[in-house]
Design a protein around this motif. Structure first.
Motif, short mmCIF file in Angstrom:
data_model
loop_
_atom_site.label_atom_id
_atom_site.label_comp_id
_atom_site.label_asym_id
_atom_site.label_seq_id
_atom_site.Cartn_x
_atom_site.Cartn_y
_atom_site.Cartn_z
N THR A 80 0.64 -1.14 -0.45
CA THR A 80 0.33 0.54 0.08
C THR A 80 0.67 1.25 -0.14
O THR A 80 0.39 2.43 -0.20
CB THR A 80 -0.87 0.04 1.36
OG1 THR A 80 -0.08 -0.21 2.22
CG2 THR A 80 -1.91 -1.15 1.00
N SER A 112 2.19 3.60 -4.93
CA SER A 112 1.27 4.28 -5.96
C SER A 112 0.96 3.14 -7.34
O SER A 112 2.47 2.82 -7.89
CB SER A 112 1.90 5.80 -5.65
OG SER A 112 2.03 6.51 -5.64
N ALA A 123 -6.06 8.76 -12.54
CA ALA A 123 -6.12 8.41 -10.85
C ALA A 123 -7.35 7.99 -9.68
O ALA A 123 -6.50 7.37 -9.34
CB ALA A 123 -5.79 10.58 -10.36
N GLY A 138 -6.66 4.85 -9.89
CA GLY A 138 -5.92 3.84 -9.15
C GLY A 138 -6.56 3.66 -7.96
O GLY A 138 -5.88 2.81 -6.75
N ARG A 150 -7.23 0.29 -5.47
CA ARG A 150 -6.44 -0.09 -4.11
C ARG A 150 -7.71 -0.18 -2.63
O ARG A 150 -7.54 0.13 -1.96
CB ARG A 150 -6.16 1.86 -3.57
CG ARG A 150 -4.28 1.72 -4.44
CD ARG A 150 -4.25 3.08 -3.92
NE ARG A 150 -3.77 3.88 -3.22
CZ ARG A 150 -4.41 5.20 -3.07
NH1 ARG A 150 -4.88 5.84 -4.36
NH2 ARG A 150 -4.07 5.43 -1.61
N GLU A 194 -8.95 11.89 -1.08
CA GLU A 194 -7.82 12.02 -1.39
C GLU A 194 -7.69 13.31 -2.89
O GLU A 194 -6.58 13.66 -2.48
CB GLU A 194 -7.64 10.51 -1.13
CG GLU A 194 -5.82 10.35 -2.36
CD GLU A 194 -5.19 9.29 -1.92
OE1 GLU A 194 -5.57 8.49 -1.61
OE2 GLU A 194 -5.66 8.69 -3.46
#
Length: 394
Positions: free
Chosen positions: A320, A323, A341, A344, A348, A358
């Motif tokens: 984690t 990236s 982004a 991504g 996760r 975020e």
């Protein structure tokens, strides 16, 4: 016997002296057809579907199925269903409703092989007078008029229930219909018992499991009862290294986190139900363990013989602190830097709210990026997109 579960139709002295209730000619013919269809289901690649079709037509049923239900808590672990709208089973299994479902609760308490209905032929009431608020809302939305069911068997801590709901336009189930169902009851028990034995010895899954060790990627196979049929060496090594996932004595996959265990079991059950419908829709769960994260991608296995259906699990381990490769995401998923982004974040295991926070964007913007990713890559559901993102970069 408790009066609450007494037979729906008291027999006359004449009927009590007969070994079986008397049926009219057309009813006897329909009964014989139902029995034949039921046993043919054991050799048919559509599973119980042909029997469900015949039962639905003869008894004017709206929806129902055969469900394996655990106790304390009351959860569905496998099943074959008919008549429900698309997506209902997935929503129902992954909700708390099975624990508060009056029909399931009622039927698991019945003596085996004895059908009962809510109204028992009483036309002066509706099922809405009996159900609690949550079940009543569902019953009202689909126009349910009555529900019948029986406890088929208890097997390894799982109550197997047959249930069939009915639309209000057809009125409550009659005494004659319940008599016919009770004649069917021992045959349903026999067919289900035989079917479960086939599942427990599912040779296709065993052959597939033997082949898993030729693949270096961590893979597991669950049979159609939700049990681990096999895990390859890579999967076993990953389970040992995480310390958070393990195969229990019940041969099911568990997490040290009880809430995650429940999510795993519900997702596996959903895939099993989808496998019976021939729907190859993947689901992904994320298990956090310190700086490591394991992603479990579940895909229904559909084979030529339904007794060999199951679920394939692909396990991916991520650090984690690292990236995702956004350039690779842009290239693979034909998306803008902003969409990459967001992608991504999805891979996760972040929620839409987490991603918005975020990335310092609004939830509306995050949702729009997800919709764009779905449209550009031909996916209908976010779960499918997440599974593909994990597989692509895992």
């Amino acid at each position: 016997m408790n009066d609450h579960f007494s037979p729906a139709n008291p027999q006359t002295d004449q009927q009590a002296s007969l070994p079986f209730p008397a049926l009219k000619g057309e009813e006897l013919h329909a009964y014989n057809e139902l029995v034949s269809t039921l046993y043919r289901s054991l050799h048919n690649n559509a599973g119980f579907q042909h029997f469900f079709d015949a039962f639905q037509k003869h008894f004017k049923a709206l929806q129902g199925g055969i469900l394996g239900v655990t106790a304390n808590p009351q959860r569905i672990v496998y099943g074959w269903t008919f008549g429900y709208p698309d997506g209902f089973e997935e929503w129902y299994i992954n909700s708390d409703l099975p624990e508060r479902d009056e029909a399931l609760t009622r039927y698991v308490q019945l003596p085996p092989r004895q059908f009962d209905s809510f109204l028992r032929g009483d036309v002066s009431r509706t099922i809405l007078d009996i159900l609690g608020p949550e079940s009543r809302a569902w019953a009202e939305s689909v126009g349910m008029g009555d529900s019948t069911g029986m406890l088929v068997t208890r097997e390894d801590g799982v109550n197997v229930v047959f249930m069939a709901n009915r639309h209000q336009d057809h009125g409550p189930y009659t005494d004659s219909e319940l008599l016919q169902m009770n004649l069917l009851a021992p045959h349903i028990e026999n067919a289900v018992a035989l079917h479960l034995k086939l599942y427990q010895s599912s040779s296709d899954n065993e052959n597939l499991a033997m082949a898993l060790n030729h693949v270096h990627k961590p893979l597991m196979v669950f049979n159609a009862l939700g049990n681990v049929a096999e895990a390859n060496n890579a999967a076993r090594a990953l389970l040992d290294s995480t310390g958070n996932l393990f195969v229990g004595e019940d041969r099911r996959l568990h997490s040290r986190d009880r809430r995650m265990t429940r999510k795993l079991h519900d997702a596996i059950t959903t895939c099993i139900v989808l496998s019976h419908k021939g729907v190859l829709e993947s689901q992904t769960l994320f298990i956090q363990n310190g700086q490591a994260r394991v992603s479990v991608c579940l895909t229904p296995l559909v084979t030529e013989h339904p007794e060999n259906n199951g679920v394939l699990a692909e396990l991916f381990s991520f650090d984690t602190t690292l990236s995702p490769d956004l350039d690779k995401l842009q290239s693979l998923f034909q998306c803008s830097p902003a969409e990459a982004a967001v992608a991504g974040g999805l891979m996760r295991g972040l929620s839409t709210n987490d991603i918005a926070e975020e990335r310092h964007i609004s939830i509306h913007t995050a949702r729009q990026h997800i919709k764009s990713l779905l449209a550009k890559n031909g996916y209908r559901k976010q779960t499918e997109l997440v599974s593909m993102l994990v597989r692509a970069l895992g």
